[in-house]
Structures are given as structure tokens and as C-alpha cells.
Write an enzyme that holds these catalytic residues in place. Structure first.
Site, PDB file in Angstrom:
ATOM      1  N   LYS A  34      44.212  30.144  39.335  1.00  0.00           N
ATOM      2  CA  LYS A  34      43.813  30.450  40.702  1.00  0.00           C
ATOM      3  C   LYS A  34      43.613  29.077  41.447  1.00  0.00           C
ATOM      4  CE  LYS A  34      40.440  33.837  41.749  1.00  0.00           C
ATOM      5  NZ  LYS A  34      39.570  34.579  41.817  1.00  0.00           N
ATOM      6  N   ASP A  72      29.623  40.231  43.593  1.00  0.00           N
ATOM      7  CA  ASP A  72      30.898  40.819  44.352  1.00  0.00           C
ATOM      8  C   ASP A  72      31.492  41.769  43.647  1.00  0.00           C
ATOM      9  OD1 ASP A  72      32.714  41.229  46.727  1.00  0.00           O
ATOM     10  OD2 ASP A  72      33.630  38.955  46.122  1.00  0.00           O
ATOM     11  N   ARG A 125      38.641  44.979  43.872  1.00  0.00           N
ATOM     12  CA  ARG A 125      39.574  43.859  44.150  1.00  0.00           C
ATOM     13  C   ARG A 125      39.271  42.785  42.958  1.00  0.00           C
ATOM     14  NH1 ARG A 125      36.028  44.108  48.418  1.00  0.00           N
ATOM     15  NH2 ARG A 125      34.400  42.559  48.332  1.00  0.00           N
ATOM     16  N   ASN A 126      37.910  43.077  42.699  1.00  0.00           N
ATOM     17  CA  ASN A 126      37.632  41.920  41.537  1.00  0.00           C
ATOM     18  C   ASN A 126      37.589  42.542  40.002  1.00  0.00           C
ATOM     19  OD1 ASN A 126      37.244  39.748  43.378  1.00  0.00           O
ATOM     20  ND2 ASN A 126      35.336  40.256  44.053  1.00  0.00           N
ATOM     21  N   ASP A 168      35.867  37.256  38.424  1.00  0.00           N
ATOM     22  CA  ASP A 168      35.206  36.643  39.394  1.00  0.00           C
ATOM     23  C   ASP A 168      33.565  36.821  39.465  1.00  0.00           C
ATOM     24  OD1 ASP A 168      37.591  35.748  40.366  1.00  0.00           O
ATOM     25  OD2 ASP A 168      38.001  37.049  42.106  1.00  0.00           O
TER      26      ASP A 168
HETATM   27  P1  AMP Z   1      41.986  36.788  43.910  1.00  0.00           P
HETATM   28  O1  AMP Z   1      42.113  35.402  44.419  1.00  0.00           O
HETATM   29  O2  AMP Z   1      41.006  36.865  42.673  1.00  0.00           O
HETATM   30  O3  AMP Z   1      41.549  37.976  44.878  1.00  0.00           O
HETATM   31  O4  AMP Z   1      43.321  37.144  43.487  1.00  0.00           O
HETATM   32  C1  AMP Z   1      44.327  37.481  44.199  1.00  0.00           C
HETATM   33  C2  AMP Z   1      45.359  38.384  43.612  1.00  0.00           C
HETATM   34  O5  AMP Z   1      46.036  37.932  42.431  1.00  0.00           O
HETATM   35  C3  AMP Z   1      44.689  39.616  43.007  1.00  0.00           C
HETATM   36  O6  AMP Z   1      44.715  40.804  43.756  1.00  0.00           O
HETATM   37  C4  AMP Z   1      45.670  39.791  41.703  1.00  0.00           C
HETATM   38  O7  AMP Z   1      46.691  40.832  41.951  1.00  0.00           O
HETATM   39  C5  AMP Z   1      46.145  38.547  41.250  1.00  0.00           C
HETATM   40  N1  AMP Z   1      45.212  38.043  40.315  1.00  0.00           N
HETATM   41  C6  AMP Z   1      44.125  37.222  40.257  1.00  0.00           C
HETATM   42  N2  AMP Z   1      43.652  37.004  38.937  1.00  0.00           N
HETATM   43  C7  AMP Z   1      44.691  37.414  37.976  1.00  0.00           C
HETATM   44  C8  AMP Z   1      44.861  37.349  36.702  1.00  0.00           C
HETATM   45  N3  AMP Z   1      43.940  36.903  35.915  1.00  0.00           N
HETATM   46  N4  AMP Z   1      45.904  37.956  36.247  1.00  0.00           N
HETATM   47  C9  AMP Z   1      46.792  38.707  36.914  1.00  0.00           C
HETATM   48  N5  AMP Z   1      46.775  38.824  38.338  1.00  0.00           N
HETATM   49  C10 AMP Z   1      45.692  38.135  38.999  1.00  0.00           C
END
Ligand code: AMP
Length: 512
Positions: A269, A361, A365-366, A379
Site C-alpha cells: 500500500k 472503518d 471495501r475494507n 485496514d
Molecule cells: P485500499 O486502498 O485499501 O482501499 O485498496 C485499494 C484496492 O486495492 C482494494 O479495493 C483492493 O482491490 C486492492 N487491495 C488492497 N489491499 C490488498 C491486498 N492486501 N491484497 C490484494 N488486493 C488488495
């Protein structure tokens, strides 16, 4: 003294002709507290003969493990190992059979079990819930007679035998006599579980079928951290991370599939500059890193010395639950899958509840999805350090922003976040699961939601949602926080949702 230092000391005191000089094995660090894994040639097996070893120091690998660093040892399930140093979550071992015979290195402690102990038996699945046992036995690769023995959830210390019989899973209690002997049918008892399994592998006296192959293990467990030396030092070098493919973009930055140390798939991330105060994040991350549960995404490491900050976590093949529900995979889910996924999330949250930790949160989505619909909460705690800003956010007061449709009224109105406000969000998450990712309160604005909730309004029962499940949602949305259930209660309610099929428990000794 950390694991590495202890190991180096052990090697030094152990003998003069050990495989590594301290300069080879010591970790090089260009900045304080950063772990840099030196790329050297794999170390030769030592000539040092092993002293006579007590049997208790002989272990077997339960899963395949592929070395991630030059100090690791690759092993295959069934390989025999001698444990040379068992401190911490990564053990230093010497293989005495298999692909790395006579080599030494680190392996994850949760990948090995003492030889001759019950934990080394391929059919022993100690931490497996009844629902998970069913899912595993019904998954591809198992045939009638596939079986496992697990700890019984309802009575601690008791064991259950789960067997696949023509597409149905039957469960039997393994009972104990006062003299310690065990049995499934009172007519015949055994000194050990191994004897019991051997007996029922030859005939099915009293059982639905004869025991055949042990249940296939779906996947190896998560290791604790990326390697033995990131457990304590988790600020890792940015150069050890390769960004391979963009997985998505969240409100705070982009997420990539990455490779750590050229060996290990991870999720990375990357946080947009200015989305958080690095010190606030690191303080929170210290706590997050200690939270370990199979239904929580594990935080492996961080690169926080420069921007953008990288958060390195386990990689989940199917991305966020929200997208999973909304896209093709969602259409393949049946109601029991949906309930089971909700139960997994409740299990992860019940752990946070037990640890007195608030997510803040919780939303589809999380939550991230792996293979076989495995769900893990992600998250947790980040909302506290992020400066939130997206369309689902409502600014109630200056400086306080919330994803309104998921947030409990007391959190919006009085900034009162608690595990009970997480429970409210869980009710909304149930709605998302059952509607395959629809926006909650679909026709209302954030402002209207706040207004209506204060008059006692709650979302109506979604189409095709059974009353039992809708009532669970309504419980989560009780005005008074203390009237809302705990995650522990939600977990068992969801896990036991389908437990009423009494027909499958007709035989004596089968578990009702
Ligand atoms: P976020 O910033 O956590 O909202 O992540 C954005 C997108 O990245 C999410 O909607 C997932 O599709 C993908 N994503 C986030 N973390 C992971 C993870 N650990 N493994 C695979 N995909 C992830």
C-alpha cells in the site's frame, strides 16, 4: 537480543567450524533499524556432526515452505528436521531428510510439529471449526472416507472426527474413558488416537464409512512476519520491495502486488504524501502489528523513513470484498457462502473486540478476499491516522469526517467510537454482503441518512434476505449501544446459522 543475534551467538559458541562467519550472517543495515537481507550464495551445509539428540527435538514439516531469504531452509511436507534453536516464531533447524537434507536454516515455527506427536499426524487439524472442517472436506481433491480429527468447539478438550460420506460431512465425538483410552463407539476403545484411526482405516465398524485419506490441507498458514528477521525489525529497505502490478487505488494511495526480497508475494500500500502523519501512523502500526488472527490481514512490514510510506501486508488474491461481491464472483455465491463470509468477518472482529481494539472503518471495501471465499478484515485502526476525504465521507464538525452510511449515530454526533460503533458498521456490512455490494440507503444522501436515523428509521429488509439475518442487522443498529450484540455473539450466531439439519445426526455417538 533479537533472534538473529541469539542465533549468531549460538553459532559462535557452538563450534569453530560453523557454516557462517559472523560477517556473513549478520544483517547489514544502512540506516538504523532497517533490515537489509544480504544477497549471498546459499550457505553450504555444515560439517559439524550433530550431538545425540533427544527425540523431542525431531520435527516434521507440516507444509511446504520455500526459502525467502538465504538464511531460510526450503522444506516439503513430511521432511524431518532437527530443531537447533526454538526461540521465537522462526526456528533454526537442520533438515535430516528431504530436499534440504543436511542443510540448516530458518523455517516458520507454525510449519513444523514434533515427530510422533499428534500435531504431526496429517489428519490432525487442531484449530479447525466444524464449519471449516466441512468446507475443507467438501473441497476438491477429497473423496468419500476423507477425514480429519479436530478440537470440539462446544466442549473444550474434547475431539471430533469429521468424515466425508458421499458428499455429506458427518461428525463423531471422540470420547475418553476415565483411564484415558478413547473411543468413537463404546464397543471398542484405544490407547491412542493413532490406533483409533488405524482401526477405522481397516473397517468401518459403527462409522458411516471406512476412513481413507486424511483431508487435504487447503493452504499453508500465514507465517509470522516475512522472515525471522522482520519479526522484530519491521522497517524494511525499500529496495527489497519490487512493485509488480497495480491492484487498485484507494482513497489514500495506490495498492500494488509486490515481491519482497525477490521471493515472496506481498501487497504494498503506497500512501499519498500528506495523507497521514508518519509518527501517528507508526504509533498505530506498532499496535496493528501485534494483532494476529487468521481472519485479519497481517501487517508484515513498513517503509516509513521516506514518502510515500509503504505498508506491506499479506496479498489476497481476490481483492476487496466489495468488488468481489459486485463482479462475476459475486454471482457465483450462494446464501450459505454469504453467511459463511459474514461469520469469518465476525470472527476477525471478535478477536479485535477481545483485544479492546476498535476498527473504525468496517465496510466491505475494507475486507479482502482470498481463495475459497476466505475473508480477512483489513485496514483496522487506519481510520484513526488517516485524514479521510472521499465521497462517502461527511464532515459533521470541522476536522471530523466519517463514512456516514457505515458509521453509528453516536460516532457521527459525539465522536464516540467504540466496538459497539463497529457493530453498527457490521450490520451495514451484512447489508452489503446480502445485496451483493449495493450502496446502503441507496436513494438517500449522507445528510438525509443522519436526519432519518435520528427519527428511528432503519434500512428495510433487502430482497431475498431471510428474517433471521435481517433481525441480526436490526440488532446491530439498536439506538442504544449497550443493546447491540457483541462480535462474539455474532460470530456464533452466523457460524451456527445452518446447524439445524438434524437428519444428519441419526447414528449413536454422532454429534447433535
Ligand atoms: P485500499 O486502498 O485499501 O482501499 O485498496 C485499494 C484496492 O486495492 C482494494 O479495493 C483492493 O482491490 C486492492 N487491495 C488492497 N489491499 C490488498 C491486498 N492486501 N491484497 C490484494 N488486493 C488488495
Amino acid at each position: 537480543m533479537d533472534v538473529t543475534q541469539r542465533f549468531i551467538l549460538w553459532v559462535r559458541t557452538c563450534c569453530g567450524s560453523c557454516r557462517t562467519s559472523s560477517s556473513d550472517s549478520e544483517l547489514k543495515s544502512d540506516k538504523k533499524d532497517i533490515v537489509v537481507i544480504r544477497k549471498t550464495n546459499p550457505v553450504e551445509a555444515p560439517n559439524r556432526p550433530l550431538p545425540p539428540l533427544p527425540l523431542k527435538d525431531i520435527y516434521v514439516a507440516l507444509y511446504d515452505y520455500t526459502a525467502r531469504t538465504v538464511d531460510d531452509l526450503s522444506v516439503r511436507a513430511g521432511d524431518r528436521l532437527v530443531a537447533l534453536n526454538k526461540s521465537g516464531e522462526w526456528w533454526f533447524v537442520r533438515a535430516i531428510s528431504g530436499i534440504s537434507a543436511n542443510k540448516e536454516g530458518f523455517v516458520p515455527a507454525n510449519y513444523v510439529a514434533q515427530e510422533e506427536s499428534i500435531y504431526a499426524e496429517p489428519w490432525y487439524f487442531p484449530d479447525t471449526k466444524r464449519a471449516d472442517a466441512e468446507k475443507m472436506l467438501l473441497s476438491e481433491g477429497n473423496e468419500t472416507g476423507a477425514f480429519l480429527i479436530r478440537q470440539c468447539e462446544s466442549q473444550k478438550g474434547d475431539l471430533s472426527l469429521s468424515v466425508l460420506d458421499n458428499g455429506k460431512v458427518k461428525h463423531y465425538k471422540v470420547r475418553k474413558l476415565d483411564n484415558g483410552r478413547c473411543y468413537v463407539s463404546i464397543a471398542i476403545n484405544f490407547t491412542t488416537l493413532k490406533e483409533l484411526v488405524q482401526y477405522y482405516s481397516k473397517n468401518n465398524y459403527g462409522l458411516c464409512v471406512q476412513l481413507m485419506e486424511p483431508c487435504k490441507k487447503l493452504q499453508a498458514p500465514q507465517t509470522h512476519g516475512l522472515s525471522y528477521n522482520t519479526v522484530d525489525h519491521w522497517e524494511i529497505s525499500r529496495s527489497s520491495i519490487q512493485l509488480l502490478r497495480k491492484l487498485g487505488a484507494g482513497q489514500f494511495g495506490e495498492v500494488y502486488e509486490g515481491l519482497w526480497n525477490n521471493t515472496t508475494p506481498v501487497a504494498v500500500k503506497t500512501l499519498k504524501c500528506g495523507t497521514m502523519d508518519a509518527n501517528d501512523f507508526l504509533r498505530e502500526a506498532q499496535i496493528m502489528k501485534k494483532l494476529r488472527h487468521p481472519k485479519l490481514i497481517q501487517l508484515y512490514a513498513v517503509c516509513s523513513l521516506d514518502e510515500p510510506i509503504y505498508i506491506i501486508t499479506e496479498l489476497m488474491k481476490n481483492g476487496s470484498l466489495l468488488e468481489y461481491l459486485q463482479k462475476d464472483k459475486g454471482k457465483e455465491l450462494c446464501f450459505s457462502d454469504q453467511v459463511e463470509m459474514a461469520a469469518q468477518i465476525a470472527a476477525g472482529m471478535a478477536y479485535l473486540e477481545q483485544q479492546n481494539y476498535i476498527h473504525r472503518d468496517l465496510a466491505a471495501r475494507n475486507v479482502l478476499v482470498g481463495e475459497n471465499n476466505i475473508c480477512k478484515v483489513a485496514d483496522f485502526g487506519l481510520a484513526r491516522v488517516f485524514k479521510l476525504d472521499n465521497e462517502n465521507v461527511y464532515e459533521a464538525k470541522e476536522g471530523t469526517k466519517f463514512p456516514v452510511k457505515w458509521t453509528a449515530p453516536e460516532a457521527i454526533n459525539a465522536n464516540k467510537f467504540s466496538i459497539k460503533s463497529d457493530i453498527w458498521s457490521f450490520g451495514i456490512l451484512l447489508y452489503e454482503i446480502i445485496t451483493f455490494g449495493q450502496m446502503p440507503y441507496p436513494t438517500m444522501t449522507n445528510y438525509q441518512v443522519i436526519q432519518k436515523l435520528s427519527t428511528g428509521y432503519r434500512m428495510p429488509c433487502p430482497a431475498n434476505c431471510p428474517d433471521i439475518l435481517y433481525n441480526i442487522m436490526l440488532d446491530c443498529w439498536k439506538e442504544n449501544e449497550v443493546d447491540r450484540p457483541t462480535f462474539e455473539t455474532l460470530q456464533w450466531k452466523l457460524e451456527d446459522y445452518f446447524e439445524l439439519d438434524l437428519n444428519s445426526y441419526a447414528d449413536t455417538n454422532r454429534i447433535p
